[in-house]
Enzyme design. Sequence first.
Site, short mmCIF file in Angstrom:
data_model
loop_
_atom_site.label_atom_id
_atom_site.label_comp_id
_atom_site.label_asym_id
_atom_site.label_seq_id
_atom_site.Cartn_x
_atom_site.Cartn_y
_atom_site.Cartn_z
CB THR A 62 4.05 0.59 6.66
OG1 THR A 62 2.70 0.28 7.04
CG2 THR A 62 4.92 0.53 7.89
N GLY B 212 0.84 -1.20 0.00
CA GLY B 212 0.00 0.00 0.00
C GLY B 212 0.87 1.24 0.00
CG ASP C 101 -0.75 -0.48 8.34
OD1 ASP C 101 -1.76 0.25 8.39
OD2 ASP C 101 -0.62 -1.40 7.52
NE ARG D 86 -3.16 3.66 0.23
CZ ARG D 86 -3.24 2.37 -0.10
NH1 ARG D 86 -3.19 1.45 0.84
NH2 ARG D 86 -3.36 2.02 -1.36
CG MET E 69 -6.76 2.97 6.06
SD MET E 69 -5.51 3.26 4.78
CE MET E 69 -6.45 2.90 3.30
N GLY E 70 -6.07 0.73 9.66
CA GLY E 70 -5.40 0.04 10.78
C GLY E 70 -6.10 -1.26 11.10
#
Lengths: 420, 420
Positions: B142, B13, B144, B300, B190-191
């Site tokens: 990332t 991503g 994340d 993102r 997200m996550g």
Amino acid sequence: MSKKNAFYAQSGGVTAVINASACGVIQTASQYPEQIGKVYAGLNGIVGALREELIDVSQESEETIAALRHTPSGAFGSCRYKLKSLEQNRAEYERLIEVFKAHDIGYFFYNGGGDSADTCLKISQLSEKMGYPIQAIHVPKTVDNDLPLTDNCPGFGSVAKYVAVSTKEAALDVASMCATSTKVFIVEVMGRHAGWIAAAGALAQEQEGDAPHIILFPEIAFDKEKFLAKVQDTVEQHGFCVIVASEGAQYADGTFLADAGTTDAFGHKQLGGVAPTLATMIRSELGFKYHWALADYLQRAARHIASATDVEQAYAVGKAAVEAAIAGKNAIMPTIVREQGDEYRWHIGEAPLDQVANVEKMMPREYISEDGFGITDAGRAYLAPLIQGEDYPPYANGIPRYARLKKAMVEKKLADTFEI
Amino acid sequence: MSKKNAFYAQSGGVTAVINASACGVIQTASQYPEQIGKVYAGLNGIVGALREELIDVSQESEETIAALRHTPSGAFGSCRYKLKSLEQNRAEYERLIEVFKAHDIGYFFYNGGGDSADTCLKISQLSEKMGYPIQAIHVPKTVDNDLPLTDNCPGFGSVAKYVAVSTKEAALDVASMCATSTKVFIVEVMGRHAGWIAAAGALAQEQEGDAPHIILFPEIAFDKEKFLAKVQDTVEQHGFCVIVASEGAQYADGTFLADAGTTDAFGHKQLGGVAPTLATMIRSELGFKYHWALADYLQRAARHIASATDVEQAYAVGKAAVEAAIAGKNAIMPTIVREQGDEYRWHIGEAPLDQVANVEKMMPREYISEDGFGITDAGRAYLAPLIQGEDYPPYANGIPRYARLKKAMVEKKLADTFEI
């Protein structure tokens, strides 16, 4: 002309720049100390006037008032509350006049959309009838861009910029993932009746073939087969497909795509969302991997990426409203007038409120491309100037420093309360 | 040391700043003409190497390369393609080495997350075994924020800033509407496995009581009763409630809230969304009017509101990767090291890849408040520096000017193609 206080209120859905109009009203009012005493703002819009809940704007610092220019949302509180017709609820209008009288208010500045223009007009009419003169000036505001007689509406340019920028960025994301992953991306934007906001997605395009590849307007009946064929073609040609869908997208019979009959785990009918409905359709029929986003309030609150043009115009209509009042005008709305010529120029005009109230300006068909999935050059020529320029708020600790009001309340003078 | 070409690829991503790392790699490589010949980028990541689809970066102008620093997404194309284990598909690794040999590639820079670190490590191991030496350096990326041994991951700071700013703005919107309209606003972020991004919503808070009032982390089991009680309390106390929900929010038994069993009009099970699930719950049980947003890729890709700290770090890890290669290092990843002290300072360190690959860094429990709905002072101290500073892209015609690559392809040298 004797000195009178002014009342200002925010109405309906808020925008990234409605406070810039408030700033224009308040700063300009302070330049006429001979004519305007204090500015009182309705706590939560017209509801604040009905309840005699008035914020004393003079208690806020000059810095705070200046910061309104870069603060999104309705800093004084807004409301979704439409006054009934005079016949249906005369008591409400009489209450307003009573409150205005009690606080020596002679200027009424109402910052809102079509419904509010109607309220503003009624107040001007009633005050005349009741022998308590109030100058009622409407300050235009709406992300929907649907007010008549003004070239565009403050609030729209910033949401348009947000949608254009976000669509461009998300499209780059999908383009970089599409070889092995997501092939279709859908962003759902506001606009229940008119496709102005969805149309703004097209401003992300710089070259032929650029995303968004499909825009869905409420004005164009949704044709599932034609839509799916276009998605398929686009993925074949570009490797991916980006769709901007108006929340008001609908079938020929007027059924909203968002009301497509989804039920939750308990069997309750669920309020849909155009984006997930389209996503499910694409997965079932074409099998493409998709992602979708629903910007919702993020789009209309996005002051961090406001259009500088929009901010200037929002301030200007607030300023012009006060100047019109000082010039003795009544029952009017300052408008934005686009000048002729290749370079974009605008000035402030005015429109009589009885021609503004309750009229919705739809997107002209000639702004929408023949296939119904994009905009024309005429549409682009109209939209492009409205997102020009960046007007960034100041930041501290990585986040914007938005105004925080004290909201000192004016002492009540009326014995009775009013139930709404 | 003889001169070798370099290979660079983007994986997984994408983020708002992965191209800033690309910019760091490419600009730094050009400073070592004695050691590094050309930089070839994989078209769509490692897939480009397998297919011998290499972009000749030297064909891009210096301006375009410089513009990568402010361009979101993966400009060379990324991929979701995990190489199998050496035992399962040795042919893939052998093909990579074959391609690298054919194009005289001696440096492998792989820009991705945990899976990519694993790929990078395997390439370094295999090249050794096959007697064709390649220095494999992993460039961390990332949103994340879940890579080990680095204080934080490039890409996270910008999504964190987007979430903090958007939450702040939407909260102001709800606050101004709540008297007569929307009382609960939910933004889903997200996550899937870790709550880092959701936690960043808390950076919107400046004072006690500020929104967001509730954060839902994947790390904390969702308790419906406790959640609804907190929503009710918050609305009673503040008039409205803002919730930041991680897409990975889940019940104690591991069921995702997003998989709550919604079916569409055709009876198909529908991929949920935490936000609509929570919204339906709140409406059914508490009756509050709600709105919700799903930021998805917008978050993102949002380079327009990137964290300046994040951009600097993303560039720095790209630069450090090349410097490490020049220094003769192999199978390492440049890391971000936070220095001791009250003022935030960082420098670049390095971690051996065998300690990075396939390890996920979860959010420590001590960063989450006791009630599980917010973050602690320790969490705030960790997160706050990562969103500092704004790094706006240049604009033209109201939208950001992002890099557009020519993507001139290197002539293929291998006779056979490779099916993936």
